[in-house]
Enzyme design. Sequence first.
Site, PDB file in Angstrom:
ATOM      1  N   ASP A  85       8.990  -4.229   5.774  1.00  0.00           N
ATOM      2  CA  ASP A  85       8.763  -4.324   4.327  1.00  0.00           C
ATOM      3  C   ASP A  85       8.616  -2.931   3.721  1.00  0.00           C
ATOM      4  O   ASP A  85       8.378  -1.950   4.424  1.00  0.00           O
ATOM      5  CB  ASP A  85       7.482  -5.141   4.073  1.00  0.00           C
ATOM      6  CG  ASP A  85       7.338  -5.572   2.617  1.00  0.00           C
ATOM      7  OD1 ASP A  85       8.281  -5.377   1.825  1.00  0.00           O
ATOM      8  OD2 ASP A  85       6.271  -6.100   2.277  1.00  0.00           O
ATOM      9  N   LYS A  86       8.742  -2.910   2.405  1.00  0.00           N
ATOM     10  CA  LYS A  86       8.583  -1.670   1.630  1.00  0.00           C
ATOM     11  C   LYS A  86       7.578  -1.955   0.528  1.00  0.00           C
ATOM     12  O   LYS A  86       7.511  -3.065   0.005  1.00  0.00           O
ATOM     13  CB  LYS A  86       9.960  -1.291   1.083  1.00  0.00           C
ATOM     14  CG  LYS A  86       9.964  -0.316  -0.058  1.00  0.00           C
ATOM     15  CD  LYS A  86      10.184  -1.032  -1.382  1.00  0.00           C
ATOM     16  CE  LYS A  86       9.913  -0.132  -2.557  1.00  0.00           C
ATOM     17  NZ  LYS A  86       9.866  -0.869  -3.827  1.00  0.00           N
ATOM     18  N   HIS A  87       6.789  -0.948   0.186  1.00  0.00           N
ATOM     19  CA  HIS A  87       5.822  -1.142  -0.902  1.00  0.00           C
ATOM     20  C   HIS A  87       5.798   0.110  -1.774  1.00  0.00           C
ATOM     21  O   HIS A  87       5.853   1.222  -1.265  1.00  0.00           O
ATOM     22  CB  HIS A  87       4.430  -1.403  -0.326  1.00  0.00           C
ATOM     23  CG  HIS A  87       3.421  -1.773  -1.373  1.00  0.00           C
ATOM     24  ND1 HIS A  87       3.340  -3.045  -1.901  1.00  0.00           N
ATOM     25  CD2 HIS A  87       2.469  -1.051  -1.992  1.00  0.00           C
ATOM     26  CE1 HIS A  87       2.381  -3.076  -2.808  1.00  0.00           C
ATOM     27  NE2 HIS A  87       1.837  -1.877  -2.886  1.00  0.00           N
ATOM     28  N   SER A  88       5.712  -0.105  -3.078  1.00  0.00           N
ATOM     29  CA  SER A  88       5.671   1.025  -4.015  1.00  0.00           C
ATOM     30  C   SER A  88       4.315   1.073  -4.696  1.00  0.00           C
ATOM     31  O   SER A  88       3.703   0.032  -4.951  1.00  0.00           O
ATOM     32  CB  SER A  88       6.777   0.838  -5.060  1.00  0.00           C
ATOM     33  OG  SER A  88       6.505   1.617  -6.199  1.00  0.00           O
ATOM     34  N   THR A 125       7.196  -6.298  -9.454  1.00  0.00           N
ATOM     35  CA  THR A 125       8.371  -7.004  -8.924  1.00  0.00           C
ATOM     36  C   THR A 125       8.296  -8.507  -9.184  1.00  0.00           C
ATOM     37  O   THR A 125       9.291  -9.166  -9.490  1.00  0.00           O
ATOM     38  CB  THR A 125       8.480  -6.720  -7.410  1.00  0.00           C
ATOM     39  OG1 THR A 125       8.636  -5.315  -7.243  1.00  0.00           O
ATOM     40  CG2 THR A 125       9.657  -7.425  -6.778  1.00  0.00           C
ATOM     41  N   ARG A 173     -13.318  -3.713  -8.627  1.00  0.00           N
ATOM     42  CA  ARG A 173     -12.943  -2.307  -8.871  1.00  0.00           C
ATOM     43  C   ARG A 173     -12.273  -2.148 -10.229  1.00  0.00           C
ATOM     44  O   ARG A 173     -12.500  -1.171 -10.942  1.00  0.00           O
ATOM     45  CB  ARG A 173     -11.973  -1.821  -7.777  1.00  0.00           C
ATOM     46  CG  ARG A 173     -12.629  -1.579  -6.432  1.00  0.00           C
ATOM     47  CD  ARG A 173     -11.579  -1.437  -5.339  1.00  0.00           C
ATOM     48  NE  ARG A 173     -10.648  -0.367  -5.626  1.00  0.00           N
ATOM     49  CZ  ARG A 173      -9.364  -0.365  -5.234  1.00  0.00           C
ATOM     50  NH1 ARG A 173      -8.868  -1.365  -4.540  1.00  0.00           N
ATOM     51  NH2 ARG A 173      -8.594   0.646  -5.534  1.00  0.00           N
ATOM     52  N   SER A 188      -6.700  -1.394   0.431  1.00  0.00           N
ATOM     53  CA  SER A 188      -6.260  -2.530  -0.382  1.00  0.00           C
ATOM     54  C   SER A 188      -4.788  -2.853  -0.108  1.00  0.00           C
ATOM     55  O   SER A 188      -4.416  -3.998   0.180  1.00  0.00           O
ATOM     56  CB  SER A 188      -6.475  -2.186  -1.861  1.00  0.00           C
ATOM     57  OG  SER A 188      -5.889  -3.160  -2.689  1.00  0.00           O
ATOM     58  N   LYS A 192      -3.154  -6.172   2.753  1.00  0.00           N
ATOM     59  CA  LYS A 192      -2.194  -7.223   2.382  1.00  0.00           C
ATOM     60  C   LYS A 192      -0.934  -7.120   3.238  1.00  0.00           C
ATOM     61  O   LYS A 192      -0.348  -8.128   3.620  1.00  0.00           O
ATOM     62  CB  LYS A 192      -1.847  -7.099   0.892  1.00  0.00           C
ATOM     63  CG  LYS A 192      -2.999  -7.597   0.008  1.00  0.00           C
ATOM     64  CD  LYS A 192      -2.758  -7.326  -1.444  1.00  0.00           C
ATOM     65  CE  LYS A 192      -2.939  -5.875  -1.797  1.00  0.00           C
ATOM     66  NZ  LYS A 192      -3.480  -5.564  -3.090  1.00  0.00           N
ATOM     67  N   LYS A 193      -0.514  -5.898   3.539  1.00  0.00           N
ATOM     68  CA  LYS A 193       0.705  -5.724   4.347  1.00  0.00           C
ATOM     69  C   LYS A 193       0.459  -6.198   5.785  1.00  0.00           C
ATOM     70  O   LYS A 193       1.316  -6.830   6.391  1.00  0.00           O
ATOM     71  CB  LYS A 193       1.143  -4.254   4.337  1.00  0.00           C
ATOM     72  CG  LYS A 193       1.588  -3.791   2.970  1.00  0.00           C
ATOM     73  CD  LYS A 193       2.873  -4.471   2.564  1.00  0.00           C
ATOM     74  CE  LYS A 193       3.036  -4.566   1.073  1.00  0.00           C
ATOM     75  NZ  LYS A 193       4.148  -5.438   0.658  1.00  0.00           N
TER      76      LYS A 193
HETATM   77  N1  URA Z   1      -2.333  -1.677  -5.494  1.00  0.00           N
HETATM   78  C1  URA Z   1      -3.131  -2.381  -4.663  1.00  0.00           C
HETATM   79  O1  URA Z   1      -2.720  -3.377  -4.068  1.00  0.00           O
HETATM   80  N2  URA Z   1      -4.398  -1.958  -4.486  1.00  0.00           N
HETATM   81  C2  URA Z   1      -4.900  -0.860  -5.105  1.00  0.00           C
HETATM   82  O2  URA Z   1      -6.044  -0.544  -4.884  1.00  0.00           O
HETATM   83  C3  URA Z   1      -4.054  -0.142  -5.978  1.00  0.00           C
HETATM   84  C4  URA Z   1      -2.769  -0.578  -6.150  1.00  0.00           C
END
Ligand code: URA
Length: 442
Positions: A85-88, A125, A173, A188, A192-193
């Site tokens: 996977d890729k995350h931005s 997305t 937060r 964070s 999730k990843k």
């Molecule tokens: N995206 C996230 O999932 N968590 C953060 O803390 C900031 C951006």
Amino acid sequence: MTTAAFLPQEVIRRKRDGARLAPEEVAAFVAGLTEGSISEGQAAAFAMAVFFRGLAREECVALTRAMTASGRVLDWSGEERPVLDKHSTGGVGDKVSLPLAGIMAACGAAVPMISGRGLGHTGGTLDKLDSIPGYRSQPDVETFRRAVAEAGCAIIGQTADLAPADRRLYAIRDVTATVESVPLITASILSKKLAAGLQGLVMDVKVGSGAFMTELDDARALAESIVAVAEGAGLTTRALITDMNQVLGRSAGNALEVREAIDYLTGVARDPRLHEVVVALAAELLQIGGLAEDAATAEAAISAALDGGAAAERFQRMVAALGGPGDLIEAPARRLPEAAFRVAAYPETAGTVAAIDVRAVGLAVLSLGGGRRRADGAIDHGVGLTEIAGLGEAVGPERPLAMVHARSEDEAQAAANALRRGFSLGDHGPPSTTTLHARIAL
Ligand code: URA
């Protein structure tokens, strides 16, 4: 587990005073966060203590692991393809995930991508995909798995059972001025990843006027933190720092970006900067997943997937598997929503684009209705901008700053005014522009 040894206020006090927390303390705090025995006030105080004191790498790994374990962790053990996977970190016009998912699937990867909604001035997305009629961005896990099996890729939203501790801490937060903390952002994103069961990840850390990190040093610190903590938690990860001093591609706005992604995949139009970022990230992932030996082999595979139509076909399969139209790729104009008004935003004088306040461009899209003013707000998928001018481009009475797609003439004019304020014109563009700033790997 909030036994006497793990009083939350003691953990907060120790972090407040700069002590290094043991993994068991972090795990106990996160367990309390998940089960609700830790109050919102305690979670906020913990976040603020971390904001000021930071976390050592091992503490951040412990926080990431504990938040991952707070919910379901997807298991892809029956999957023969590498799970990648890729995350931005978020930008304006960042539609990279859409073509990249199709390319990766066409090159032999499985891509179960958990994406987010727009945050602040940036687009998400998930909001882009929600502009496709019928597309189910929050399916049950079985549908998600089936889509990955059939198409090789599926992009959906975070489900309630993935990293619930992060979901609670993030919400706290968000309203306690503790989002901008490198270790908290790291934990964070990665929790999730890791909960998605990945084997490899590439991070796109954005830097510039349209990113959350406007300075290269800050982006580098976040990228290094994510790569080190991910590796510490057992997930092979590399990061690229890419430019957000101009909009990525030519459009910003949900359906308009889906259209640009489709045009990219089918070869109708391929913006060079967007292409550079897509290829660089996909090439990293192909190497991480063992699908390419080196960058040159990876780039050849990416070109073949694009030019032979396999990447577009995979994207189409994903859309159909998640409930969208089976002919989206052939007939995007018929399927995607469009705004009623289209107005050219001309600059006040002719000149060359010297600088862009990309955040202001993102906010203009938001004001058009393309983003949310409050977390539960609805968005208009058809609005946004196309033909957005880039740095160094000549603009004037013949070439607008962008085309505005709006619900009303008034909203279109307000956005055009915002764009005129966001673009600085001069006799020439910036001395140089860079798309890829740095690569971070362990
Ligand atoms: N995206 C996230 O999932 N968590 C953060 O803390 C900031 C951006």
